[in-house]
Design a protein around this motif. Structure first.
Motif, mmCIF file in Angstrom:
data_model
loop_
_atom_site.group_PDB
_atom_site.id
_atom_site.type_symbol
_atom_site.label_atom_id
_atom_site.label_comp_id
_atom_site.label_asym_id
_atom_site.label_seq_id
_atom_site.Cartn_x
_atom_site.Cartn_y
_atom_site.Cartn_z
ATOM 1 N N ILE A 62 0.822 -1.218 0.000
ATOM 2 C CA ILE A 62 0.000 0.000 0.000
ATOM 3 C C ILE A 62 0.858 1.272 0.000
ATOM 4 C CG2 ILE A 62 -1.794 1.266 1.257
ATOM 5 C CD1 ILE A 62 -2.701 -1.325 -0.134
ATOM 6 N N LEU A 63 1.858 1.299 0.842
ATOM 7 C CA LEU A 63 2.692 2.507 0.902
ATOM 8 C C LEU A 63 3.351 2.811 -0.446
ATOM 9 C CD1 LEU A 63 3.659 4.837 2.671
ATOM 10 C CD2 LEU A 63 5.605 3.436 3.354
ATOM 11 N N PRO A 64 4.032 1.808 -1.079
ATOM 12 C CA PRO A 64 4.599 2.093 -2.405
ATOM 13 C C PRO A 64 3.549 2.595 -3.390
ATOM 14 C CG PRO A 64 5.366 -0.046 -1.634
ATOM 15 C CD PRO A 64 4.393 0.461 -0.603
ATOM 16 N N LEU A 65 2.362 1.981 -3.353
ATOM 17 C CA LEU A 65 1.304 2.352 -4.286
ATOM 18 C C LEU A 65 0.909 3.820 -4.102
ATOM 19 C CD1 LEU A 65 -0.519 0.848 -6.313
ATOM 20 C CD2 LEU A 65 -2.153 0.505 -4.464
ATOM 21 N N LEU A 66 0.682 4.222 -2.856
ATOM 22 C CA LEU A 66 0.225 5.590 -2.604
ATOM 23 C C LEU A 66 1.351 6.595 -2.806
ATOM 24 C CD1 LEU A 66 -2.097 5.013 0.482
ATOM 25 C CD2 LEU A 66 -2.733 5.254 -1.921
ATOM 26 N N VAL A 67 2.541 6.221 -2.367
ATOM 27 C CA VAL A 67 3.658 7.167 -2.513
ATOM 28 C C VAL A 67 3.944 7.409 -3.989
ATOM 29 C CG1 VAL A 67 6.136 7.466 -2.212
ATOM 30 C CG2 VAL A 67 4.726 6.769 -0.280
ATOM 31 N N THR A 68 4.014 6.335 -4.769
ATOM 32 C CA THR A 68 4.403 6.540 -6.168
ATOM 33 C C THR A 68 3.306 7.209 -6.978
ATOM 34 O OG1 THR A 68 3.731 4.313 -6.697
ATOM 35 C CG2 THR A 68 6.042 4.636 -6.350
ATOM 36 N N ASN A 69 2.067 6.986 -6.641
ATOM 37 C CA ASN A 69 0.999 7.538 -7.468
ATOM 38 C C ASN A 69 0.386 8.812 -6.925
ATOM 39 O OD1 ASN A 69 0.548 5.531 -9.748
ATOM 40 N ND2 ASN A 69 0.651 4.213 -7.951
ATOM 41 N N PRO A 122 -5.641 9.214 -9.163
ATOM 42 C CA PRO A 122 -4.946 10.462 -9.455
ATOM 43 C C PRO A 122 -5.633 11.142 -10.637
ATOM 44 C CG PRO A 122 -3.468 8.534 -9.649
ATOM 45 C CD PRO A 122 -4.840 8.018 -9.480
ATOM 46 N N PRO A 123 -5.691 12.477 -10.662
ATOM 47 C CA PRO A 123 -6.444 13.168 -11.704
ATOM 48 C C PRO A 123 -5.776 13.036 -13.067
ATOM 49 C CG PRO A 123 -5.255 14.752 -10.337
ATOM 50 C CD PRO A 123 -5.007 13.397 -9.746
ATOM 51 N N PRO A 124 -6.552 13.080 -14.145
ATOM 52 C CA PRO A 124 -5.949 13.073 -15.476
ATOM 53 C C PRO A 124 -4.971 14.249 -15.585
ATOM 54 C CG PRO A 124 -8.373 13.039 -15.581
ATOM 55 C CD PRO A 124 -8.005 13.234 -14.165
ATOM 56 N N PRO A 125 -3.891 14.190 -16.323
ATOM 57 C CA PRO A 125 -3.564 13.133 -17.283
ATOM 58 C C PRO A 125 -2.921 11.893 -16.648
ATOM 59 C CG PRO A 125 -1.837 14.802 -17.308
ATOM 60 C CD PRO A 125 -2.879 15.270 -16.340
ATOM 61 N N ALA A 126 -2.725 11.842 -15.326
ATOM 62 C CA ALA A 126 -2.114 10.637 -14.749
ATOM 63 C C ALA A 126 -3.019 9.438 -15.008
ATOM 64 C CB ALA A 126 -1.912 10.825 -13.249
ATOM 65 N N ASN A 127 -2.423 8.247 -15.025
ATOM 66 C CA ASN A 127 -3.215 7.048 -15.234
ATOM 67 C C ASN A 127 -4.046 6.738 -14.003
ATOM 68 O OD1 ASN A 127 -1.987 6.563 -17.760
ATOM 69 N ND2 ASN A 127 -0.188 5.748 -16.701
ATOM 70 N N ALA A 128 -5.280 6.236 -14.239
ATOM 71 C CA ALA A 128 -6.110 5.790 -13.120
ATOM 72 C C ALA A 128 -5.502 4.513 -12.535
ATOM 73 C CB ALA A 128 -7.514 5.518 -13.611
ATOM 74 N N PHE A 129 -5.855 4.201 -11.292
ATOM 75 C CA PHE A 129 -5.427 2.926 -10.696
ATOM 76 C C PHE A 129 -6.025 1.775 -11.494
ATOM 77 C CE2 PHE A 129 -4.053 3.428 -5.993
ATOM 78 C CZ PHE A 129 -3.277 4.523 -6.304
ATOM 79 N N THR A 130 -5.293 0.678 -11.605
ATOM 80 C CA THR A 130 -5.853 -0.509 -12.237
ATOM 81 C C THR A 130 -6.809 -1.171 -11.251
ATOM 82 O OG1 THR A 130 -4.141 -1.933 -11.356
ATOM 83 C CG2 THR A 130 -3.686 -0.901 -13.487
ATOM 84 N N GLU A 131 -7.630 -2.102 -11.766
ATOM 85 C CA GLU A 131 -8.567 -2.805 -10.885
ATOM 86 C C GLU A 131 -7.820 -3.510 -9.768
ATOM 87 O OE1 GLU A 131 -11.893 -2.664 -10.615
ATOM 88 O OE2 GLU A 131 -11.613 -1.103 -12.148
ATOM 89 N N SER A 132 -6.684 -4.112 -10.106
ATOM 90 C CA SER A 132 -5.992 -4.869 -9.062
ATOM 91 C C SER A 132 -5.375 -3.929 -8.021
ATOM 92 C CB SER A 132 -4.976 -5.834 -9.690
ATOM 93 O OG SER A 132 -3.690 -5.305 -9.660
ATOM 94 N N GLN A 133 -4.960 -2.743 -8.446
ATOM 95 C CA GLN A 133 -4.450 -1.787 -7.455
ATOM 96 C C GLN A 133 -5.579 -1.321 -6.539
ATOM 97 O OE1 GLN A 133 -2.682 0.947 -10.334
ATOM 98 N NE2 GLN A 133 -0.614 0.309 -9.735
ATOM 99 N N LYS A 134 -6.772 -1.066 -7.139
ATOM 100 C CA LYS A 134 -7.916 -0.657 -6.312
ATOM 101 C C LYS A 134 -8.269 -1.758 -5.316
ATOM 102 C CE LYS A 134 -10.202 1.989 -9.940
ATOM 103 N NZ LYS A 134 -11.332 1.917 -10.882
ATOM 104 N N ASN A 135 -8.260 -3.019 -5.816
ATOM 105 C CA ASN A 135 -8.608 -4.131 -4.936
ATOM 106 C C ASN A 135 -7.631 -4.278 -3.790
ATOM 107 O OD1 ASN A 135 -10.954 -4.963 -5.997
ATOM 108 N ND2 ASN A 135 -10.012 -6.325 -7.518
#
Ligand code: HEC
Ligand code: HEC
Length: 449
Positions: A62-69, A122-135
């Motif tokens: 979770i931390l890597p996911l939130l920090v990087t995005n 994250p707002p456009p133009p950044a990529n949205a989270f993938t389904e697996s990241q959301k899960n």
């Protein structure tokens, strides 16, 4: 005590009991309505020694996911904290992320991921989270939004590091969030081969993940596991992109006095002291350890880039915690000198790169002390000294070198002339320039200058 009294006491007890139960129920209901279960934001990470496949760990995932995005500058880092939300560490995430463990999908940070319009994070133009990241995020909240971490107790397997199988998954968790289109951080798009080639070839990839001086430490905001760092460094060291010198070939840079180079210093030291027959050459490989080339050294001598004291190659020079005669090289060979140990230490600390430098081979000013002796000490003395000197040939001082120069064996062996055993044994042939230096010194009358 008569019967009536007993009766009364029984009734009383039952009433009291019932009252207690109702009171307890009342308390739980009231507190349940008013507060979410409390999560202490200052809980330190609980570390388990096994990674359970069904658990989503905060520190690992979770931390890597939130920090990087999300915790990027202009968004949810400590300086910007848009809408008061800071996503850089556990306590900030608990305090400002609107985590709701009673109703996980109602947690603020999770809701933001699922918005469809421009409000989504994250707002456009950044990529949205993938389904697996959301899960992953949802599961972590469902599991109690704990500050947990797991450390694989299995050995880090670096025997078969590949880009797609080993490196890409690490980049996905730790790097692409910042380093991909449309706005790659530092203008480095890790999905772009040219960008990747550039940072592999100039050493910035290894330098940044090893947190070496002169590079921005990566990833920003937290540390990867040792195993992830090693995997990236081993891949980077072994990868040669066309046009670059990443693997030590090509036209290397001039030698930097603060860098310890594998090809110039470490390899000769190991080959001439350890890759001898009966020890660690391709045929003998005692204990499976082969010290003749970069790939074998990294793998079989358990070199952990950036961690000399955790590397077998360095530990054995001291005999580890074992008996003295376990020191490498074993008696009667002399143990490594303090300087030689330092070379191994520095090279591993600096990332155990497969690097080389142009030592400025120069045939215009050949001297014994400045040219020939350093070459002999680096490449020959290890095998040709002491009671075990190879072929009973000693190369320990000026007179020894003059002796093999005069009987033709020095030139014969280093130039791989027919009738001589090619030297340095187990090493690459000297460069044309180095062979020319030796020839010139001999033609000049082997001066002791
Ligand atoms: C939170 C965002 C973020 C994450 C995560 C991140 N980077 Fe960076 N990276 C940056 C920024 C911003 C820069 C530009 C230099 C700076 O600001 O420090 C940068 C610079 C770099 C550089 C150049 C460093 C130098 O000194 O020349 C490399 C190489 C790099 N990153 C690789 C990586 C790798 C590999 C990962 C994953 C392991 C990673 N980064 C994760 C934001 C990030
Ligand atoms: C890994 C150990 C090792 C290294 C490094 C090494 N040698 Fe040798 N050398 C030997 C052994 C062992 C022999 C005996 C022949 C054999 O068994 O191959 C030998 C033999 C020789 C001989 C006699 C060969 C002949 O054909 O008569 C010379 C001369 C020699 N080495 C010079 C050198 C020089 C000069 C260097 C450095 C450039 C060097 N050696 C590096 C192990 C080594």
């Amino acid at each position: 005590m008569n019967n009536k009294n007993l009766q009364f006491n029984k009734q009383n007890a039952i009433l009291l009991g019932l009252a207690a139960i109702f009171f307890a129920l009342f308390l739980t209901t009231v507190s349940g309505c008013k507060h979410d279960p409390y999560i202490n934001p200052d809980t330190p990470p609980s570390i388990s020694n096994n990674c359970d496949a069904d658990t989503v760990y905060f520190q690992n995932v979770i931390l890597p996911l939130l920090v990087t995005n999300c915790a990027t500058s202009g968004c949810h880092d400590k300086n910007t904290h848009k809408e008061g939300v800071i996503l850089t560490d556990y306590s900030s995430i608990i305090n400002t992320g609107g985590i709701n463990i009673t109703n996980p999908s109602d947690s603020k940070i999770y809701r933001q991921l699922n918005k469809t319009d421009d409000d989504r994070m994250p707002p456009p133009p950044a990529n949205a989270f993938t389904e697996s990241q959301k899960n992953s995020l949802l599961t972590w909240i469902e599991q109690g939004a704990k500050n947990n971490e797991c450390v694989e107790n299995t050995e880090c397997d670096t025997s078969n590091v590949t880009f797609n199988g080993s490196v890409v998954p690490i980049f996905e968790n730790n790097c692409y969030g910042c380093h991909s289109q449309p706005t790659p951080a530092g203008n480095i798009d890790l999905k772009n081969t040219d960008d990747l080639a550039r940072i592999v070839n100039n050493g910035a990839l290894a330098g940044s993940v090893l947190h070496q001086a002169g590079y921005s430490p990566m990833p920003k905001g937290y540390n990867m596991t040792q195993c992830e760092v090693r995997t990236i460094v081993i891949w980077a060291n072994d990868t040669v992109f066309p046009g670059g010198g990443g693997g030590g070939g090509g036209n290397p840079d001039p030698c930097d006095p603060d860098t310890t180079y594998f090809q110039n210093t470490v390899l000769p030291l190991l080959v001439s002291n350890c890759a001898t027959s009966g020890c660690h050459n391709q045929q003998s490989h005692e204990h499976g350890v082969i010290l003749t080339d970069y790939a074998s050294i990294i793998q079989t001598a358990e070199v952990k880039p950036g961690d000399p004291s955790g590397s077998k190659l360095y530990k054995v020079l001291f005999g580890g915690d074992k008996r003295d005669d376990d020191i490498m090289p074993p008696p009667p060979a002399s143990p490594f000198s303090a300087e030689q140990k330092q070379i191994i230490y520095d090279w591993i600390s600096q990332g155990a790169l497969n690097n080389s430098c142009n030592s400025g081979c120069d045939t215009s000013t050949v001297t014994f002390s400045g040219t020939i002796w350093p070459l002999m000490q680096t490449w020959c003395t290890g095998c040709h000294s002491g009671s075990n000197a190879g072929g009973n040939i000693h190369i320990e001082n000026y007179n020894d070198v003059v002796a093999i120069a005069n009987n033709g064996k020095l030139m014969g062996t280093v130039s791989h002339a027919p009738g001589y055993v090619p030297m340095p044994k187990n090493g690459d042939k000297f460069s044309d320039c180095q062979i020319a230096e030796i020839r010139i010194w001999i033609e000049n009358g082997t001066p002791n200058n």
